[in-house]
Structure formats: C-alpha cells, structure tokens
Design an enzyme around this catalytic site. Structure first.
Site, PDB file in Angstrom:
ATOM      1  N   PHE A 226       3.225   4.815   5.620  1.00 12.85           N
ATOM      2  CA  PHE A 226       2.334   3.955   6.400  1.00 12.85           C
ATOM      3  C   PHE A 226       1.377   3.228   5.461  1.00 12.85           C
ATOM      4  CE2 PHE A 226       3.164   8.131   8.229  1.00 12.85           C
ATOM      5  CZ  PHE A 226       4.057   7.774   9.228  1.00 12.85           C
TER       6      PHE A 226
ATOM      7  N   GLY B   8       0.815  -1.212   0.000  1.00 12.87           N
ATOM      8  CA  GLY B   8       0.000   0.000   0.000  1.00 12.87           C
ATOM      9  C   GLY B   8       0.845   1.256   0.000  1.00 12.87           C
ATOM     10  N   CYS B   9       0.391   2.250   0.739  1.00 13.27           N
ATOM     11  CA  CYS B   9       1.093   3.531   0.769  1.00 13.27           C
ATOM     12  C   CYS B   9       2.497   3.402   1.353  1.00 13.27           C
ATOM     13  CB  CYS B   9       0.290   4.548   1.578  1.00 13.27           C
ATOM     14  SG  CYS B   9      -1.279   5.023   0.810  1.00 13.27           S
ATOM     15  N   ALA B  10       2.776   2.325   2.066  1.00 14.45           N
ATOM     16  CA  ALA B  10       4.113   2.099   2.618  1.00 14.45           C
ATOM     17  C   ALA B  10       5.079   1.532   1.594  1.00 14.45           C
ATOM     18  CB  ALA B  10       4.032   1.157   3.819  1.00 14.45           C
ATOM     19  N   GLY B  11       4.612   1.239   0.380  1.00 19.75           N
ATOM     20  CA  GLY B  11       5.428   0.535  -0.596  1.00 19.75           C
ATOM     21  C   GLY B  11       6.661   1.275  -1.068  1.00 19.75           C
TER      22      GLY B  11
END
Length: 365
Positions: free
Chosen positions: A349, A138-141
């Site tokens: 995150f 997700g956005c942590a990628g």
C-alpha cells in the site's frame, strides 16, 4: 506467465537494536521531555526489534537539509542497488549483460541521472537496456514494480527484467518535528534494498530447474495483478517536501481504510480465476506496521500464522517501504511449505492511497 527466479534483499551494515536508535533519535525529533516520553512508547510498540541504517547512528545529528540527505541517498543507494542486483543475478545464474529491462523504484531520494542509470554503469548493463525509473509509488513500489515488470514481459516474453528497490528511510528524519506522524515514522522505518529477477514465458529460465538431489528451489509465477486508487485519500499518506527533506504524511485512519476496501479488491483479483480468499494458502503482506498488518489480517479473515513472515520482517528490519514486501516475499519463498502449484497473494500500500496486488503461483518444494 512471467516467472520470478530470484529475490535478494540487502540491508546496510549499520544494524542497531530499536532501543539504541530510540536513545539517539528521540532527542533529535522530540527535545521536549513530555513528547520524548510519547516517542519512546511509540517506538516500543512499533513491532520492531532491530533496524539497519545507511549511516552510523551518530551521524544523523548532522543531517539537516534536503541537499545533504539526498547526496547520501545517491551515493549509498547506488551501492546497495548494485549489491542486491549482483546477488539476484548470481542466484538466477545470469550475468549483467543478460538483463533486458530494469525497473527501479524508490521514494526516499531523487537522482538525475536516475538510479537505474547509476546502476547500469556500476553493474555493466548493456547500453541498450530498457529502463523504467519510478518515484512516488512509496511503500507500494515493490508490488507495483513487480506488476509493471510482468506487464513488460507479456509484451516481450523472451526478456529478463530486473526489479530494483532502494529505500533509505532514515534520511527522511525531521529534526525538531515532534508531530505524532514523525515520531511514529522515526521508530518504524528502516533502510534496505531488494532486487528481483523476473523472466518472460519465452525465456529458457521460465521452465523450473531442479537443484542437487532433485529438490527444486522455490520460485513463483506471476498469474495476475490489480491496482487500486482510493478516491479522496491523497492527504492520507505521502511526503511534504521541505527544505529539511521529506516529511512524512501519515494518517491514523489508514488501517480503517484497508479494513473497508481490501476484501473487495482481493475478491476482484481472485474472481477471474474462480477462487476465493479462503482457498489461498499463502499471503505476502507488506510489513507496514503492526496496525497495517492487523488490518489486513482482520479484513481478509486470516490467521496470525498467515502474516507471520510480515511480522518477522518488521521485527528484524522495520518497514523498508517499497523493499518491504520484497523482503517478505524472499522470506516466504525460503520458508513456505505450501504445495507446489498453490496460490499466493502479494500486496502493498502506498500514497494515493493505493493498493497493489499480485497473484502468484508457487513452485518447488
């Protein structure tokens, strides 16, 4: 330490003011006038002035199935991945044949063969290139991908790694879903990609090079990384996969979660290097939304100036999911006046809920 030698974000060509997107998307998501009024307020308070979409705005009314949206993701995602990668390799002074390893991350579409395979064919990578496709960070990628690339290069210090993030968030639009989470998402997320070239400590590019006039282009070294999973939060962030596509799962309590845990996680990262958060001059924060940026600022006791590039990225492009923190990193490297050798903490995150932290040492200026 591995060295980040180039960071190149790319946005698709269909750019729109936030108000224009709201006018078209509002009736698709929330046909009830009462809910449309709330959607307008949520969009206006998203901290976003402009977003870029992979398709012309008028085409989103006809996208109503996972099959249709994913076909667009595979077709257009490969184009953006190639553009970002070519720009990053050119900025690093490298050719596609120099790439030893590709880490590709996305959470807004799926492909088999995976996106890295499509990229290898379009870019002309060697047939023996090592590949790590990732879905679900997700956005942590972007942050997690940089950390995993660093791990790879510690074992193969002569290698060149290419980190590629592609996120076409607009394709996850859910028609007729006027839940608050979907309305927030419809006003927050944008489309984009980014590519990062990272070399191991044994590669010739691991040593800084000066540009004309002796001024060194700003780069960064990866010093250390941390990953955290927060137990009991799996229902707070992610996707519900439907026949109509990926429906957002987004808890309003995410900022409070960051306020509760982030400071301890950052201190844990820094403690091994005998420094404190107050001694770090530069912060590269995922532009997850106004409340997420506020939560990071408050948890770490940062000034508003410290998160200025995150605010700027959010305003100019929206939340680009895994590509977001890489866009903030590119802005930071281009504009930061922090001294060469000073430290920076990069963070993002994602579902889990997870936190990915990367400790950097800035070079140049």
């Amino acid at each position: 330490m591995s060295r980040v030698v180039a960071v190149e974000p790319v946005l698709p060509g269909n750019g729109y003011a936030q108000e224009a997107i709201t006018e078209v998307v509002g009736p698709l998501v929330a046909p009830d006038p009462a809910r449309t009024a709330l959607l307008r307020r949520l969009h206006a308070n998203a901290g976003v002035r402009r977003r870029h979409l992979v398709l012309p705005l008028e085409e989103y009314g006809g996208l109503r199935s996972l099959g249709a949206t994913n076909a667009v993701f595979v077709r257009e995602g490969a184009v953006l991945a190639e553009e970002a990668s070519r720009r990053a390799l050119a900025a690093a002074g490298l050719e596609p044949g120099d790439v030893d390893h590709v880490f590709a991350t996305s959470v807004t579409g799926v492909a088999a063969p995976s996106l890295d395979v499509l990229l290898a064919e379009r870019l002309g990578l060697r047939s023996g290139v090592r590949r790590t496709p990732s879905f679900g960070l997700g956005c942590a990628g972007g942050a997690g991908g940089l950390a995993r690339v660093h791990d790879h290069l510690r074992g193969r210090p002569g290698d060149v790694s290419l980190l590629v993030s592609v996120e076409l968030c607009s394709l996850t639009l859910q028609h007729g879903d006027d839940s608050t989470a979907n309305m927030v998402a419809s006003g927050l997320f944008g489309d984009g990609a980014a590519a990062v070239v990272v070399v191991g400590a044994g590669h010739p590019l691991a040593q800084p090079r000066s540009t004309g006039g002796g001024r060194q282009r700003r780069t960064a070294r990866v010093v250390d990384t941390r990953s955290r999973l927060y137990p009991g939060t799996t229902a707070a962030l992610g996707w519900e996969v439907r026949d109509t596509g990926f429906a957002i799962v987004l808890s309003a309590g995410l900022p409070d979660l960051l306020r509760a845990h982030l400071l301890a996680d950052v201190k844990d990262l820094l403690a091994e290097h005998d420094i404190t958060p107050a001694e770090v001059p530069t912060w590269v924060v995922h532009a997850g939304g106004p409340r997420v940026i506020d939560a990071v600022r408050d948890a770490l006791g940062l000034s508003e100036h410290a998160v200025r590039e995150s605010r700027a990225s959010l305003a100019a492009a929206g939340n680009l999911s895994s590509a977001s923190v890489l866009d903030v990193l590119a802005r930071t490297l281009a504009r930061s006046e922090a001294p060469s050798g000073s430290l920076a903490v990069l963070m993002a995150f994602g579902p889990g809920v997870s936190c990915e932290l990367v400790l950097l040492q800035l070079e140049g200026r």
